[in-house]
Design a protein around this motif. Structure first.
Motif, PDB file in Angstrom:
ATOM      1  N   TYR A   1      64.908  60.360  93.383  1.00 40.55           N
ATOM      2  CA  TYR A   1      63.489  59.690  93.354  1.00 40.55           C
ATOM      3  C   TYR A   1      63.058  59.209  94.568  1.00 40.55           C
TER       4      TYR A   1
ATOM      5  N   ALA B   1      69.558  59.537  92.392  1.00 43.01           N
ATOM      6  CA  ALA B   1      70.123  59.178  90.937  1.00 43.01           C
ATOM      7  C   ALA B   1      71.033  60.059  90.574  1.00 43.01           C
TER       8      ALA B   1
ATOM      9  N   PRO C   1      78.120  52.656  83.944  1.00 43.18           N
ATOM     10  CA  PRO C   1      77.628  51.412  84.255  1.00 43.18           C
ATOM     11  C   PRO C   1      76.107  51.482  84.494  1.00 43.18           C
ATOM     12  N   SER C   2      75.440  50.238  84.449  1.00 44.57           N
ATOM     13  CA  SER C   2      73.964  50.127  84.432  1.00 44.57           C
ATOM     14  C   SER C   2      73.487  50.758  85.868  1.00 44.57           C
ATOM     15  N   GLY C   3      72.534  51.531  85.816  1.00 40.92           N
ATOM     16  CA  GLY C   3      71.942  52.234  87.123  1.00 40.92           C
ATOM     17  C   GLY C   3      72.766  53.435  87.718  1.00 40.92           C
ATOM     18  N   SER C   4      73.553  54.099  86.893  1.00 33.43           N
ATOM     19  CA  SER C   4      74.505  54.988  87.208  1.00 33.43           C
ATOM     20  C   SER C   4      73.837  56.273  87.015  1.00 33.43           C
ATOM     21  N   GLY C   5      72.845  56.319  86.295  1.00 30.31           N
ATOM     22  CA  GLY C   5      71.901  57.680  86.313  1.00 30.31           C
ATOM     23  C   GLY C   5      71.942  58.287  84.755  1.00 30.31           C
ATOM     24  N   LYS C   6      72.438  57.574  83.884  1.00 26.05           N
ATOM     25  CA  LYS C   6      72.612  57.989  82.481  1.00 26.05           C
ATOM     26  C   LYS C   6      71.259  58.459  81.984  1.00 26.05           C
ATOM     27  N   SER C   7      70.294  57.639  82.053  1.00 25.93           N
ATOM     28  CA  SER C   7      69.001  57.788  81.634  1.00 25.93           C
ATOM     29  C   SER C   7      68.377  59.084  82.299  1.00 25.93           C
ATOM     30  N   THR C   8      68.444  59.106  83.346  1.00 25.16           N
ATOM     31  CA  THR C   8      68.160  60.151  84.317  1.00 25.16           C
ATOM     32  C   THR C   8      68.584  61.416  83.757  1.00 25.16           C
TER      33      THR C   8
ATOM     34  N   HIS D   1      60.661  54.375  80.988  1.00 29.69           N
ATOM     35  CA  HIS D   1      62.004  53.940  81.781  1.00 29.69           C
ATOM     36  C   HIS D   1      61.798  52.419  81.569  1.00 29.69           C
TER      37      HIS D   1
HETATM   38  N1  LIG Z   1      61.172  56.557  88.076  1.00 32.54           N
HETATM   39  C1  LIG Z   1      62.003  56.136  88.888  1.00 32.54           C
HETATM   40  N2  LIG Z   1      61.754  55.905  90.325  1.00 32.54           N
HETATM   41  C2  LIG Z   1      62.547  55.579  91.190  1.00 32.54           C
HETATM   42  N3  LIG Z   1      63.815  55.204  90.999  1.00 32.54           N
HETATM   43  C3  LIG Z   1      64.430  55.361  89.729  1.00 32.54           C
HETATM   44  C4  LIG Z   1      63.611  55.860  88.435  1.00 32.54           C
HETATM   45  N4  LIG Z   1      64.145  55.840  87.588  1.00 32.54           N
HETATM   46  C5  LIG Z   1      65.278  55.608  87.799  1.00 32.54           C
HETATM   47  N5  LIG Z   1      65.537  55.270  89.142  1.00 32.54           N
HETATM   48  C6  LIG Z   1      66.777  55.080  89.573  1.00 32.54           C
HETATM   49  O1  LIG Z   1      67.682  55.874  89.533  1.00 32.54           O
HETATM   50  C7  LIG Z   1      68.902  55.219  89.305  1.00 32.54           C
HETATM   51  C8  LIG Z   1      69.597  55.783  88.047  1.00 32.54           C
HETATM   52  O2  LIG Z   1      68.798  55.096  86.825  1.00 32.54           O
HETATM   53  P1  LIG Z   1      68.933  55.290  85.422  1.00 32.54           P
HETATM   54  O3  LIG Z   1      69.125  56.721  85.030  1.00 32.54           O
HETATM   55  O4  LIG Z   1      67.878  54.671  84.706  1.00 32.54           O
HETATM   56  O5  LIG Z   1      70.401  54.569  85.251  1.00 32.54           O
HETATM   57  P2  LIG Z   1      71.021  53.946  83.717  1.00 32.54           P
HETATM   58  O6  LIG Z   1      70.346  54.670  82.812  1.00 32.54           O
HETATM   59  O7  LIG Z   1      72.406  54.822  83.816  1.00 32.54           O
HETATM   60  O8  LIG Z   1      71.063  52.490  83.896  1.00 32.54           O
HETATM   61  C9  LIG Z   1      68.824  53.702  89.681  1.00 32.54           C
HETATM   62  O9  LIG Z   1      69.048  53.463  90.756  1.00 32.54           O
HETATM   63  C10 LIG Z   1      67.194  53.535  89.200  1.00 32.54           C
HETATM   64  O10 LIG Z   1      66.937  52.487  90.008  1.00 32.54           O
END
Ligand SMILES: Nc1ncnc2c1ncn2[C@@H]1O[C@H](COP(=O)(O)OP(=O)(O)O)[C@@H](O)[C@H]1O
Ligand SMILES: [Mg+2]
Lengths: 222, 396
Positions: A11, A20, A39-46, B394
Motif C-alpha cells: 500500500y 501488507a 494477529p490484527s494488522g497481519s494482512g488477513k483482510s488484504t 476497510h
Molecule cells: N487501504 C490501505 N491503505 C494503506 N494501508 C493499508 C490499507 N489496508 C490495509 N493497510 C495496512 O496493511 C496492513 C494489513 O492490514 P489488514 O489486511 O487489514 O490486516 P488484518 O485484516 O489482518 O487486520 C496493515 O498494516 C494496514 O494498516
C-alpha cells in the motif's frame, strides 16, 4: 479454484509504504473450507480482498478457475465478482435504507439479463436458506446482529457464487449467534459444495474448517 | 434498476426533501422568467403594421384653454404646413395616437351581446405615407373623404375577423358605439397598427378619418413626418424655432421614432432582464447547493458505494446510480412544479396569452433544470466512481 503464487501487496500513500503481504503462495481447492488466522494488522483482510478480486496484487499471480485475473481491469473484475464471489463482512455492510429483500437483491441488480421477478425469487430462496423469510420487509436497523449477518449471507449467496469469502463473520456477534452463522456457513459448504474462505480470530471456529493457514506480518507462517 | 432507484429515494425521502424543495422553487422562478420572455418573443413575432425608421415625431403641449373646433383645425393645418416647409420633411401627417407614445384611446361596442373593446385612433390622409401603412383591403383615407355623411373608418384584421368573420368588411357599417353618433363605414383593412410597439399585445384597432371640419376637432398633439434616409438630427432646433414662430404658446418636443421605440422597449425589457439576472443567480446558488448536497451525500455513502462495487457494480453503474437518484428527485420536484404552473393556463388565470407561450417556457424550464442536474451531478458522480471497494469496506 484459487491459485496464488508469490503474491505481494504494497500500500502506498503519500509518505508511507506498507508491505501488507509478501511471498504468499496458496492453493485453494474447489469445495474446500479454509480459515485464515493471524494477529490484527497481519494482512488477513488484504489477502481476502485479493482473493475476492476487490483489489489487485502489486506483484505475483492469482488464478481463479484457471484464469489469471491479476492483470484484469476494473470492469472485468466487477463482472467476475458479481458471478463468482460472495462476500460476508464483520460489520455486515447492509444498506440501511433498503429493506431486507432489497438488500439481498442488490448483487443481482448488476447482473445482465435477469428480470425483477427472477431477482425476487432468487432473493427469497436465499433468505429461506438463512431462515429469515419472516423478516423480508424489515429494515436492517430492526434486526439483531445475528439476523443482519444472515441477511448479509443471503446477499452473498443470492447470485449462487462458487466462492464465498467471509472476513471475521462472527467477530461482532455473541457466541450463540456466532455458532448459528457458523452452522449456516458449514451447511453451505457441505450441501452446496461452495468453496469457503473465512478469516477468524476464534480458534474454535477455525477448528470447524478443513484447513487453517496463519499469517504473520504479511507472511504465511503455517 | 429504476424500481431500485425509486425505492431508495423513497426510503431516503427525508434527505432528498431539501433538494426537492430547492429544485421546485428554482423551477418556478426559471419558468416565470422564461414565460415572460416567451411572451415577449411571441408578441415580437407579430407584424407591427408600420415602419418607424426615418420617422420623427413632434409632440405638442398646449397650455391654454380649448379655443374651439375651428381654431383647433386651423392650428393643425398651419403646423402641418410649417413642418412641410422644411427641406428634410418628405411626408407629414397628424394623428391622435402615435407609435411608442404614451397615450391610447380605448372604446367599446357590443357584439352579439358581449362588450368588445377596441383601440382607436384619428389620422389624416397622409398618415399612411408617413408610417408606411399598406392596407390589405380597400384603401387609406383620402382628401375629400370628409364630404361623406358617414365617418370613414379603417380597421385592422383582428377587428375585421372579430366583427365580420370571413366576410369582406369593405363598405359595411361599423357597430354603433354610442347613441346619436354619425354612422361609421369601413373603407379599408390594415394588417395591424400596434402603436404600443413590438412588445404590446395584438388587439382590435381602428382608425377614423380626422375630419378637419369636425365639430369635435381636437387641438393638435402629435405630428409625424418622414425624412430622407440618412438625415441627421441637426434640423430639429430649426424646426422647433419655425413652429414656435407659428404658435409660441405651445411646447414642442421632437424625437426620432427609433429613439422612442428604444425607450419603450427598455421599460418593458429591463424588468425582465433584472428578473433574468436574479433567476440566473438563483440557479447558480441552487446549483452550488446541489453540488454540496450531492458531494456530502456521496462521502456519507462511501461504504454503501464500496459495497455496491464489491458485489459487482462497475464504475458506470455507480455513475448511473448517483445521477439516477438525482434525476428521480429532480423529476419529482419538476412534476409537482409542472402540475402547479399548468394551473395558470388551465384555470385561465391570465388572459390574452397564447397557449404556446406556456408550453415553450415549460419545455425550456424543464430543459434548464435537467441540464442543471446533469451539470451539478457530474462531479459528485465522478467522485463516487473513484471509491474503491476495499477502501470503502476497510475502515469500520
Ligand atoms: N487501504 C490501505 N491503505 C494503506 N494501508 C493499508 C490499507 N489496508 C490495509 N493497510 C495496512 O496493511 C496492513 C494489513 O492490514 P489488514 O489486511 O487489514 O490486516 P488484518 O485484516 O489482518 O487486520 C496493515 O498494516 C494496514 O494498516
Ligand atoms: Mg481485517
Amino acid at each position: 479454484m484459487l491459485e496464488l503464487s508469490n503474491i505481494k501487496k504494497v500500500y502506498r500513500t503519500d509518505k508511507l509504504e506498507t508491505v501488507a503481504l509478501s511471498e504468499v503462495n496458496l492453493v485453494v481447492a474447489g469445495g474446500e473450507f479454509l480459515s485464515i488466522m493471524g494477529p490484527s494488522g497481519s494482512g488477513k483482510s488484504t489477502l481476502l480482498n485479493l482473493m475476492g478480486l476487490l483489489d489487485t496484487p502489486t506483484s505475483g499471480s492469482l488464478l481463479l478457475d484457471g484464469e489469471n485475473v491479476s492483470t484484469y481491469r476494473d470492469k472485468k473484475l466487477a463482472l467476475l465478482r458479481n458471478h463468482k464471489v460472495g462476500f460476508i463482512f464483520q460489520t455486515f455492510h447492509l444498506v440501511n435504507d433498503l429493506r431486507v429483500i432489497d438488500n439481498v437483491e442488490l448483487p443481482l441488480l448488476y447482473r445482465r439479463g435477469i428480470s425483477s421477478r427472477e431477482r425476487r425469487a432468487l432473493a427469497l430462496l436465499a433468505l429461506e436458506r438463512v431462515g429469515l423469510m419472516s423478516r423480508i420487509d424489515h429494515f436492517p436497523s430492526q434486526l439483531s446482529g445475528g439476523q443482519q449477518q444472515r441477511v448479509a449471507i443471503a446477499r452473498a449467496i443470492v447470485g449462487r457464487p462458487a466462492l464465498l469469502l467471509a472476513d471475521e463473520p462472527t467477530g461482532n456477534l455473541d457466541s450463540r449467534m456466532g455458532e448459528e452463522i457458523m452452522d449456516i456457513l458449514r451447511e453451505l459448504n457441505e450441501k452446496d459444495g461452495t468453496t469457503l474462505i473465512m478469516v477468524t480470530h476464534d480458534p474454535r471456529m477455525a477448528e470447524r474448517t478443513h484447513r487453517t493457514i496463519r499469517i504473520f506480518d504479511g507472511r504465511q507462517v503455517a | 434498476m429504476i424500481v431500485h432507484l425509486l425505492t431508495l429515494v423513497w426510503n431516503r425521502w427525508r434527505s432528498g426533501m431539501l433538494v426537492v424543495v430547492e429544485i421546485f422553487f428554482c423551477f418556478i422562478v426559471v419558468y416565470a422568467v422564461l414565460a415572460a420572455g416567451a411572451y415577449f418573443a411571441e408578441q415580437y413575432a407579430h407584424p407591427l403594421g408600420f415602419s418607424y425608421e426615418n420617422v420623427w415625431n413632434i409632440s405638442m403641449e398646449y397650455r391654454g384653454e380649448y379655443p374651439g373646433a375651428v381654431e383647433a383645425s386651423e392650428r393643425t393645418q398651419r403646423l402641418l404646413q410649417a413642418v412641410r416647409s422644411i427641406d428634410e420633411a418628405e411626408e407629414v401627417a397628424s394623428a391622435t395616437v402615435v407609435p411608442y407614445g404614451s397615450s391610447t384611446y380605448m372604446r367599446s361596442f357590443e357584439l352579439k351581446g358581449h362588450p368588445v373593446s377596441v383601440l382607436s385612433n384619428w389620422a389624416d390622409a397622409k398618415f399612411d405615407d408617413v408610417m408606411g401603412i399598406q392596407p390589405v383591403r380597400g384603401r387609406w383615407f383620402e382628401e375629400g373623404d370628409e364630404s361623406q355623411n358617414w365617418i370613414p373608418m379603417i380597421i385592422n384584421e383582428h377587428l375585421a375577423q372579430a366583427i365580420f368573420g370571413k366576410e369582406d368588411p369593405i363598405g359595411k357599417l361599423f357597430p354603433t358605439m354610442s347613441e346619436g353618433e354619425r354612422e361609421r363605414r369601413i373603407i379599408g383593412v390594415i394588417r395591424d397598427f400596434r402603436s404600443g410597439g413590438e412588445l404590446s399585445v395584438p388587439d382590435n384597432y381602428y382608425f377614423e378619418y380626422a375630419v378637419s371640419k369636425d365639430t369635435n376637432a381636437m387641438m393638435p398633439r402629435d405630428i409625424v413626418f418622414r425624412v430622407r434616409a440618412g438625415t441627421q438630427a441637426g434640423f430639429s432646433e430649426r424646426l422647433v424655432e419655425r413652429l414656435h414662430a407659428e404658435y409660441p404658446d405651445t411646447i414642442y418636443r421632437i424625437k426620432a421614432l427609433v429613439d422612442m421605440r428604444k425607450s419603450a422597449m427598455q421599460t418593458k425589457l429591463v424588468p425582465l432582464l433584472i428578473a433574468g439576472i436574479v433567476a440566473g443567480f438563483l440557479l447558480l446558488m441552487a446549483g452550488l447547493g446541489l453540488v454540496g448536497v450531492l458531494w456530502q451525500n456521496v462521502s456519507r455513502r462511501t461504504r454503501e458505494i464500496g459495497l455496491r462495487r464489491a458485489v459487482g457494480a462497475g464504475v458506470r453503474d455507480i455513475y448511473k446510480q448517483i445521477l439516477g437518484e438525482l434525476f428521480v428527485l429532480m423529476s419529482f420536484a419538476l412534476l409537482v412544479g409542472t402540475l402547479l404552473v399548468l394551473q395558470v393556463p388551465l384555470l385561465n388565470l391570465i388572459s390574452n396569452v397564447p397557449v404556446s407561450v406556456y408550453f415553450t417556457s415549460l419545455a425550456g424550464a424543464l430543459g434548464v433544470m435537467y441540464l442543471l442536474a446533469l451539470v451539478c451531478g457530474l462531479y459528485p458522480a465522478i467522485l463516487a466512481t473513484r471509491i474503491q471497494p476495499t477502501e470503502a469496506l476497510h475502515y469500520e
